[in-house]
Design a protein around this motif. Sequence first.
Motif, mmCIF file in Angstrom:
data_model
loop_
_atom_site.group_PDB
_atom_site.id
_atom_site.type_symbol
_atom_site.label_atom_id
_atom_site.label_comp_id
_atom_site.label_asym_id
_atom_site.label_seq_id
_atom_site.Cartn_x
_atom_site.Cartn_y
_atom_site.Cartn_z
ATOM 1 N N ARG A 196 -35.155 14.513 11.765
ATOM 2 C CA ARG A 196 -34.288 14.403 12.934
ATOM 3 C C ARG A 196 -34.280 12.965 13.435
ATOM 4 O O ARG A 196 -35.335 12.351 13.564
ATOM 5 N N LEU A 239 -30.173 21.673 19.078
ATOM 6 C CA LEU A 239 -31.237 20.736 18.707
ATOM 7 C C LEU A 239 -32.504 21.461 18.278
ATOM 8 O O LEU A 239 -33.185 21.046 17.347
ATOM 9 N N SER A 242 -31.786 23.367 14.632
ATOM 10 C CA SER A 242 -31.474 22.629 13.412
ATOM 11 C C SER A 242 -32.724 21.938 12.866
ATOM 12 O O SER A 242 -33.529 21.396 13.607
ATOM 13 N N SER A 244 -32.551 19.401 10.680
ATOM 14 C CA SER A 244 -32.272 17.968 10.552
ATOM 15 C C SER A 244 -30.966 17.644 11.216
ATOM 16 O O SER A 244 -30.028 18.425 11.152
ATOM 17 N N TRP A 245 -30.929 16.499 11.892
ATOM 18 C CA TRP A 245 -29.683 16.074 12.503
ATOM 19 C C TRP A 245 -29.774 14.604 12.865
ATOM 20 O O TRP A 245 -30.843 14.009 12.912
#
Length: 248
Positions: A196, A239, A242, A244-245
């Motif tokens: 992230r 957030l 997830s 990964s972002w």
Amino acid sequence: MQCSDESEPLLTLQERSDLINAEFTPPFVSCDPKLLSVFVVAFDTRAGNVVEWKYPESYSLTGVEFKALPSGAHNVQHDVMIFELANNFGLAAYIMKQVDNTAERGARMKSVGVITSNYLALCQHEERLVELAHDSVEHPGAYEQLIQYFAEFNQGCSVPVSLEMKANSVGSMYDLFKSQGVQIFTLWKMLLLKKRILLQCTPPISRQCSYVICLAAICHSQFTQSNPLFYVTVSTSVLSRSLSWASS
């Protein structure tokens, strides 16, 4: 060790080049991504951020008032935001105009934006949305041009654009490399590991949104793809879900 005659032959240089291009060339966005909605978000001195108007009226824009008009926007005259909304993506142009009006506390703040299914298709709307935002603060309550833009765009065909083209537009990729220096390699490693990444800033946030596109382009391939969320707030529930972002 000797290879037997039955072993597979080595790839030629041309075959290797074709394989690399097939795996790592970013896809183009076709004419398909239509506009799902067009809207106006305004700051009301009593109610705060509100959706002043939207089209079509039946389209749900829950939470868009906080993504299209970020906290701290009163400190800047203009900005452009990209954001994720219910698995779709939006772009909004923000304008603040000084007014001699006590009801608005001397400032009129509005954002005009659109929603579409692919963030790569948003860049072609930016210039026109800035113009429409200026018109919105100058002529409150006039939405005819927004309806016209929505209808004309969906009847026509958008200009194909790739992730690579968008990342290199207006020097965004150069700015990212210059600002991060050698840390760009750390970011690249984190992207490959699907970590992230949060880019923190105060308005204006348009450059940070461009950086998110650049980061998505750096790691984009058949095997590694980022999950860009762009502008997020503390209330963005995705957030925590997830793995990964990349966000701003």
